[in-house]
Design a protein around this motif. Structure first.
Motif, short mmCIF file in Angstrom:
data_model
loop_
_atom_site.label_atom_id
_atom_site.label_comp_id
_atom_site.label_asym_id
_atom_site.label_seq_id
_atom_site.Cartn_x
_atom_site.Cartn_y
_atom_site.Cartn_z
N LYS A 134 9.45 2.36 -0.29
CA LYS A 134 9.96 3.14 -1.43
C LYS A 134 9.22 4.47 -1.58
N GLY A 135 8.09 4.59 -0.91
CA GLY A 135 7.31 5.83 -1.00
C GLY A 135 7.54 6.77 0.16
N GLU A 136 8.59 6.52 0.93
CA GLU A 136 8.93 7.38 2.06
C GLU A 136 9.19 8.81 1.56
N ILE A 137 8.55 9.80 2.18
CA ILE A 137 8.77 11.19 1.76
C ILE A 137 10.13 11.66 2.30
N PRO A 138 11.04 12.10 1.40
CA PRO A 138 12.36 12.53 1.86
C PRO A 138 12.25 13.69 2.86
N ALA A 139 13.18 13.70 3.82
CA ALA A 139 13.18 14.76 4.84
C ALA A 139 13.30 16.14 4.21
N SER A 140 14.07 16.21 3.10
CA SER A 140 14.28 17.51 2.44
C SER A 140 12.96 18.10 1.93
N TRP A 141 12.02 17.22 1.54
CA TRP A 141 10.72 17.71 1.05
C TRP A 141 9.95 18.38 2.19
N GLN A 142 10.11 17.81 3.37
CA GLN A 142 9.32 18.29 4.51
C GLN A 142 9.78 19.67 5.01
N ASP A 143 10.99 20.05 4.58
CA ASP A 143 11.51 21.36 4.99
C ASP A 143 11.08 22.47 4.03
N ILE A 144 10.47 22.10 2.90
CA ILE A 144 10.09 23.11 1.89
C ILE A 144 8.91 23.93 2.41
N THR A 145 9.04 25.24 2.34
CA THR A 145 7.93 26.10 2.77
C THR A 145 7.04 26.43 1.56
N LYS A 146 5.84 26.85 1.88
CA LYS A 146 4.93 27.25 0.80
C LYS A 146 5.53 28.41 0.00
N LYS A 147 6.20 29.32 0.71
CA LYS A 147 6.83 30.47 0.07
C LYS A 147 7.85 30.01 -0.98
N GLN A 148 8.66 29.02 -0.62
CA GLN A 148 9.66 28.49 -1.56
C GLN A 148 8.98 27.85 -2.77
N ALA A 149 7.92 27.10 -2.49
CA ALA A 149 7.19 26.42 -3.58
C ALA A 149 6.63 27.44 -4.57
N LEU A 150 6.08 28.53 -4.04
CA LEU A 150 5.49 29.55 -4.90
C LEU A 150 6.56 30.36 -5.63
N GLU A 151 7.67 30.63 -4.97
CA GLU A 151 8.74 31.39 -5.61
C GLU A 151 9.28 30.66 -6.83
N ASP A 181 0.86 -1.20 0.00
CA ASP A 181 0.00 0.00 0.00
C ASP A 181 0.89 1.24 0.00
N HIS A 182 2.14 1.09 -0.46
CA HIS A 182 3.08 2.20 -0.47
C HIS A 182 2.87 3.08 -1.71
N LEU A 183 2.66 4.35 -1.47
CA LEU A 183 2.37 5.28 -2.57
C LEU A 183 3.66 5.65 -3.32
N VAL A 184 3.52 5.88 -4.63
CA VAL A 184 4.69 6.18 -5.47
C VAL A 184 4.93 7.69 -5.53
N ILE A 185 6.11 8.11 -5.07
CA ILE A 185 6.42 9.55 -5.12
C ILE A 185 7.33 9.89 -6.30
N ASP A 186 7.77 8.87 -7.06
CA ASP A 186 8.64 9.12 -8.22
C ASP A 186 7.84 9.82 -9.33
N ILE A 187 8.55 10.54 -10.19
CA ILE A 187 7.88 11.12 -11.36
C ILE A 187 8.15 10.24 -12.58
N CYS A 188 7.20 10.23 -13.50
CA CYS A 188 7.30 9.35 -14.67
C CYS A 188 8.53 9.63 -15.52
N SER A 189 8.94 10.93 -15.57
CA SER A 189 10.08 11.26 -16.42
C SER A 189 11.40 10.70 -15.84
N SER A 190 11.41 10.36 -14.52
CA SER A 190 12.60 9.66 -14.03
C SER A 190 12.38 8.14 -14.11
N SER A 191 11.11 7.70 -14.01
CA SER A 191 10.82 6.26 -14.14
C SER A 191 11.22 5.71 -15.51
N VAL A 192 11.05 6.55 -16.56
CA VAL A 192 11.36 6.05 -17.92
C VAL A 192 12.87 5.85 -18.14
#
Length: 354
Positions: free
Chosen positions: A333-350, A259-270
């Motif tokens: 394999k679907g573990e969310i990397p720690a680095s993702w959890q540090d991203i702020t909304k401000k950074q995402a929008l910038e 039941d592990h969710l896939v966090i990879d993107i298709c462009s890296s899967s290919v």
């Protein structure tokens, strides 16, 4: 068939009233059509969201959803991006037209003034052309020809609808000018009353529909991550493609037999040695994704490991909601990397704005 039995002034007045009864509905339609176009044009030029292309509007929508932080919005957007764009534009148009500035009233007034002045001008022009035509007895028929011609594109008043009044014996064309001016004023007054109570439902062709047409294009979604093809033509030649793919969890992908969710993107899967399953037991290597047939074979997905910061923020921010929605876990394999959890909304929008 419309007959005028009275003579002189009465017949001219009756003629003018009859003609204005025909003009009324056509004028009403023209005012709403002109207004819808004017609103769409105005918003496209003045509102930053709408003065670019669909990709820039997409950025505005993503920004709006992040600012609202409402997971329901994301759910709707991810499953039906085209419908979400429509409703985003519709809400924006409604706010723009019905806010405290009551722009809708102003737009309608302007359109009415424009159309009304054009009709008055058509009356005046026709009268001037015909008044000295003493070579013909069918002056009214000629006047109607000129009048419909002068109206041109302003409103739809087919000449054939006026057959019933073209044989009137009206000699005083100058007087017709005055009678028309009076009858038109009544039509305008009545329409003004109706327009004062108008809202967005009064339009047959909605301003938001006209605005959305500017952002037409292909709406096919990547079969792996659901991102929308960026081609600006709806039925384009060649393969579907886009710049940034997204984590495959956004369409509910899980690792096989977990039941592990896939966090990879298709462009890296290919570029990987992984495979995906179609049907019950057919496995296709990602590298040969086109062998899976349509819709996979209609896409061009070049290997590219770069993922937008926005979606990393989204996945970690709405972790719980995504787990619930897809009945899975961000584990293994679907573990969310720690680095993702540090991203702020401000950074995402910038990063999105770049």
């Amino acid at each position: 068939c419309f007959q005028i039995s009275c003579q002189g002034a009465t017949s001219v007045t009756t003629f003018a009233v009859f003609l204005c009864d025909k003009i009324g509905p056509a004028l009403r339609q023209a005012v709403y059509e002109k207004t819808a176009l004017a609103i769409a044009r105005d918003m496209k030029s003045k509102i930053p969201d709408f003065n670019g292309n669909r990709s820039s509007l997409e950025v505005c929508i993503l920004r709006y959803m992040a600012e609202e932080e409402n997971f329901e919005n994301f759910k709707k957007y991810l499953s039906s991006p085209g419908e979400f764009l429509q409703s985003y534009i519709e809400k924006y148009v409604e706010r723009y037209c019905l806010d405290r500035n009551r722009r809708l009233e102003k737009f309608l007034d302007d359109s009415l003034t424009l159309c009304y002045e054009s009709i008055q001008s058509a009356v005046f022009t026709s009268t001037n052309i015909i008044k000295n035509r003493n070579d013909r007895n069918d002056k009214i028929s000629l006047w109607l020809d000129e009048f419909c011609k002068a109206l041109g594109e302003i409103l739809s008043l087919p000449r054939k609808d006026l057959k019933g009044i073209e044989h009137q014996e009206i000699t005083d064309i100058e007087f017709l000018n005055n009678a028309m001016t009076e009858a038109l004023a009544t039509v305008k007054d009545e329409l003004e009353k109706e327009l004062a109570c108008a809202d967005m439902s009064s339009f047959e062709r909605q301003p938001h529909t006209i605005l959305a047409e500017q952002f037409a294009g292909c709406w096919k979604q990547c079969p792996f991550c659901g991102a929308v093809c960026t081609n600006t033509m709806p039925n384009h030649d060649g393969h579907h493609q886009l710049v940034f793919h997204r984590p495959q969890v956004l369409t509910g992908y899980k690792w096989y037999r977990t039941d592990h969710l896939v966090i990879d993107i298709c462009s890296s899967s290919v570029a990987s040695d992984c495979s995906f399953r179609i049907g019950e037991d057919t496995w296709i290597p990602y590298k040969k994704y086109r062998d899976a047939g349509p819709p996979y074979s209609t896409w061009n997905i070049p290997p590219d490991p770069s993922m937008q910061v926005y979606w990393k923020w989204f996945v970690s921010h709405f972790r719980t909601e995504l787990e619930k929605l897809y009945n899975g876990k961000f584990q293994g394999k679907g573990e969310i990397p720690a680095s993702w959890q540090d991203i702020t909304k401000k950074q995402a929008l910038e990063e999105l704005e770049k």
